[in-house]
Design a protein around this motif. Structure first.
Motif, PDB file in Angstrom:
ATOM      1  N   GLY A 230       1.610   6.790  -6.919  1.00 15.61           N
ATOM      2  CA  GLY A 230       0.789   7.963  -7.205  1.00 15.61           C
ATOM      3  C   GLY A 230       1.564   9.253  -7.046  1.00 15.61           C
ATOM      4  O   GLY A 230       1.424  10.184  -7.845  1.00 15.61           O
ATOM      5  N   ALA A 231       2.424   9.317  -6.017  1.00 16.91           N
ATOM      6  CA  ALA A 231       3.255  10.516  -5.829  1.00 16.91           C
ATOM      7  C   ALA A 231       4.242  10.689  -6.988  1.00 16.91           C
ATOM      8  O   ALA A 231       4.470  11.807  -7.456  1.00 16.91           O
TER       9      ALA A 231
ATOM     10  N   GLY B 164      12.042   7.687  -8.717  1.00 16.09           N
ATOM     11  CA  GLY B 164      10.755   7.025  -8.575  1.00 16.09           C
ATOM     12  C   GLY B 164      10.462   6.123  -9.756  1.00 16.09           C
ATOM     13  O   GLY B 164      11.348   5.734 -10.523  1.00 16.09           O
ATOM     14  N   ALA B 165       9.175   5.800  -9.910  1.00 20.29           N
ATOM     15  CA  ALA B 165       8.766   4.885 -10.970  1.00 20.29           C
ATOM     16  C   ALA B 165       8.975   5.479 -12.350  1.00 20.29           C
ATOM     17  O   ALA B 165       9.145   4.741 -13.326  1.00 20.29           O
ATOM     18  N   PHE B 166       8.958   6.807 -12.459  1.00 13.70           N
ATOM     19  CA  PHE B 166       9.054   7.463 -13.757  1.00 13.70           C
ATOM     20  C   PHE B 166      10.370   8.232 -13.898  1.00 13.70           C
ATOM     21  O   PHE B 166      10.435   9.224 -14.610  1.00 13.70           O
ATOM     22  N   SER B 167      11.403   7.777 -13.200  1.00 10.45           N
ATOM     23  CA  SER B 167      12.686   8.470 -13.266  1.00 10.45           C
ATOM     24  C   SER B 167      13.274   8.417 -14.674  1.00 10.45           C
ATOM     25  O   SER B 167      13.870   9.394 -15.142  1.00 10.45           O
TER      26      SER B 167
ATOM     27  N   LEU C 163       0.823  -1.208   0.000  1.00 11.49           N
ATOM     28  CA  LEU C 163       0.000   0.000   0.000  1.00 11.49           C
ATOM     29  C   LEU C 163       0.859   1.262   0.000  1.00 11.49           C
ATOM     30  O   LEU C 163       0.537   2.250  -0.678  1.00 11.49           O
ATOM     31  N   VAL C 164       1.962   1.223   0.754  1.00  7.28           N
ATOM     32  CA  VAL C 164       2.892   2.365   0.736  1.00  7.28           C
ATOM     33  C   VAL C 164       3.479   2.553  -0.656  1.00  7.28           C
ATOM     34  O   VAL C 164       3.619   3.681  -1.153  1.00  7.28           O
ATOM     35  N   ASP C 165       3.812   1.431  -1.311  1.00  5.09           N
ATOM     36  CA  ASP C 165       4.348   1.517  -2.670  1.00  5.09           C
ATOM     37  C   ASP C 165       3.315   2.073  -3.638  1.00  5.09           C
ATOM     38  O   ASP C 165       3.655   2.829  -4.561  1.00  5.09           O
ATOM     39  N   LEU C 166       2.048   1.699  -3.454  1.00  2.14           N
ATOM     40  CA  LEU C 166       0.986   2.267  -4.292  1.00  2.14           C
ATOM     41  C   LEU C 166       0.889   3.777  -4.095  1.00  2.14           C
ATOM     42  O   LEU C 166       0.718   4.544  -5.057  1.00  2.14           O
ATOM     43  N   TRP C 167       1.000   4.195  -2.846  1.00  4.64           N
ATOM     44  CA  TRP C 167       0.964   5.633  -2.566  1.00  4.64           C
ATOM     45  C   TRP C 167       2.151   6.330  -3.210  1.00  4.64           C
ATOM     46  O   TRP C 167       2.017   7.420  -3.786  1.00  4.64           O
TER      47      TRP C 167
END
Length: 551
Positions: A279-280, A303-306, A272-276
């Protein structure tokens, strides 16, 4: 990752610690169980079997666990005979002749190697956990907790199945039981130490979510969409198993495995923290897109979009470099045109001056004709240099526009009036389409007069003789749109966007009069007052469209 020399040494220490602690504990617990004591216990069992009595397995374990050097057991059995009832008492006393102090001293000495192994194992475990602390995760804190909880639950079920009823089966000897429990204990203790090591490394790394098992699995995904799916599935699976785990425990017939339950809850929380954080990261990417659009500095986040943000940063750098190159090129062209215009003005002024002097002299008809031709060409070049110099100043924003309240309809009529003679000569007429008698607008009147003069002059040069020039003015809430349409006298096979460039002409043979600056000046002047200029071609119809803001 964990096969580095430092980490491999830590794993060897953890395994050695587990072995030393388990076998040291067995040595301290079984040192008093000597073969003589075990034989005495078996003799005791034979006596009770002769009496027809049964001795429970817990009693065996309790007797085996105690010191057999000092014990008294008194049994009274009732025997019945044919001639009467006889009561006989069997008293079994200690057969040991060793004094009590000597027996205790020998039992303590037998436990010393076990205590040494336990202390060495504790030291090795502490060294493997804290001194050689984990710098990179192997399983992650949630993965280690799940493994520990599952191992404890499996070990509990296996122990209950192997030693059901509280005692060892008849086909399992006491030595085999110690061996089985030792191997199981080594495995569980090793897993427990690994779990502590993972948690300690996670704490020392400031509780980074990147240590989580789900995060480490998701980091292998190449696309953010797969990353999101791993997070969602990880959270759903962890929390779902937590929901069905109590019922599963009841079905198996054991207690709820609280370590596994807590570990799964911990793993679901990580997901759940990773999902948050996903989104960030997505929100951060959107902000960087806005920064790119507004030409502001882009900040790359881990992050995921680095990867996407790094590409966006590289694209922004290329864009800024292209703008810098274009500005440098434009500045060079402006300086070149300004210098050339300035250098041409001096000789042109001299040519025009000498032409005026020669006109006062008496010349032959042929000389007079050549003089007029020379004056005409010099005048054309002078006008071209002035127009080019003025265009350069406006495009470089060296001269600011002077806006004032004017009537757009009146300005158009004044411009048309200047070309009445040329219109009559070519047989052209202007067809007006006005929505109102006046059109108040705040703009630079001199520049817009030059724009309309250039458009009308181009229409007179290139329009088919005897046709009409349509001029319409439309009004909306924010702007006025002026459209001038004429029928071309030649086939228009040019790009409407390219025709507005400097020195570009629709007549590729360049046999007609014109410098190719008329539309370029019109576009530059219109944009300098905040308006828009564009050209449209529809068959033989050529349209020039000017949009001016009302204020």
């Amino acid at each position: 990752m964990f096969l580095k020399r430092r980490d491999l040494f830590a794993w060897i220490l953890l395994l050695a610690a587990a072995i030393m602690i388990i076998y040291g504990r067995q040595m301290t617990g079984s040192s008093s169980t000597s073969p003589d004591n075990i034989s005495e216990t078996r003799a005791y069992l034979n006596i009770n079997e002769a009496l027809g009595e049964s001795v429970s397995a817990p009693a065996i374990q309790e007797t085996t666990a105690e010191t057999f050097s000092q014990w008294n057991i008194q049994e009274t059995a009732a025997l019945s005979a044919a001639d009467g009832n006889i009561q006989e008492t069997f008293v079994v006393e200690s057969t040991s002749d060793v004094p009590e102090d000597d027996s205790s001293r020998q039992g303590f000495k037998g436990r010393i190697p076990g205590f040494i192994l336990i202390f060495l194992g504790i030291g090795a475990g502490i060294s493997g956990i804290f001194i050689l602390r984990q710098r990179e995760p192997v399983l992650g804190p949630d993965g280690a907790l799940i493994l520990t909880g599952a191992a404890l639950w499996a070990g509990e079920i296996a122990w209950e199945n192997a030693f059901s009823g509280g005692g060892a089966p008849e086909n399992i000897s006491l030595t085999e039981g110690f061996m089985a429990s030792g191997l199981l204990g080594i495995l569980l203790l090793l897993i427990f130490q690994v779990c502590i090591r993972e948690l300690w490394g996670w704490i020392c790394s400031r509780l980074k979510p990147a240590w989580g098992l789900i995060q480490r699995l998701a980091s292998r995904c190449e696309k953010p969409q797969w990353l999101l799916m791993v997070y969602a599935v990880g959270a759903a699976v962890s929390l779902t198993i937590c929901g069905i785990l109590p019922g599963l425990a009841r079905t198996v017939g054991t207690a709820i495995p609280w370590p596994l339950f807590i570990a799964l809850m911990f793993s679901g929380f990580f997901a759940l923290v990773d999902l948050w954080r996903y989104g960030a990261d997505l929100l951060h990417l959107k902000k960087q897109l806005v920064h790119f659009q507004e030409n502001e500095p882009i900040q790359v986040d881990k992050g995921a979009f680095s990867d996407t943000e790094e590409k966006l940063l590289a694209l922004q750098a290329q864009h800024q470099e292209a703008i810098k190159t274009a500005v440098t090129s434009e500045r060079f062209k402006v300086e070149l045109i300004s210098n050339v215009s300035h250098d041409l003005r001096t000789p042109l002024t001299g040519i025009l001056g000498y032409s005026e002097l020669l006109q006062k002299e008496t010349l032959s008809p042929e000389g007079q004709k050549q003089l007029e031709h020379l004056t005409q060409k010099a005048g054309y070049m002078s006008d071209l240099v002035d127009a080019l110099f003025e265009l350069t100043k406006v495009s470089s924003q060296a001269v600011e526009s002077k806006k004032e309240n004017i009537d757009l309809i009146r300005l158009l009529e004044q411009t048309i009036g200047l070309f009445d003679d040329q219109l009559n000569t070519t047989g052209l007429c202007v067809k007006r389409h006005y929505e109102a008698d006046s059109a108040p607008v705040i703009t630079d009147g001199s520049r817009m007069h030059q724009v309309f003069a250039n458009l009308l002059g181009n229409a007179i040069k290139y329009a088919l003789p005897g046709t009409r020039i349509h001029l319409e003015v439309k009004e909306n809430a924010h702007a006025y749109q002026i459209r001038m349409v004429n029928t071309a006298s030649y086939e228009m096979d040019f790009d409407p966007e390219a025709i507005t460039q400097r020195f570009a002409r629709g007549d590729k043979s360049r046999s007609t009069k014109g410098s190719g600056l008329g539309l370029a000046i019109a576009q530059t002047y219109t944009e300098s007052v905040g308006g828009q200029f564009k050209v449209a071609v529809d068959g033989d119809q050529f349209s020039a469209i000017v949009t001016l803001p009302r204020s």
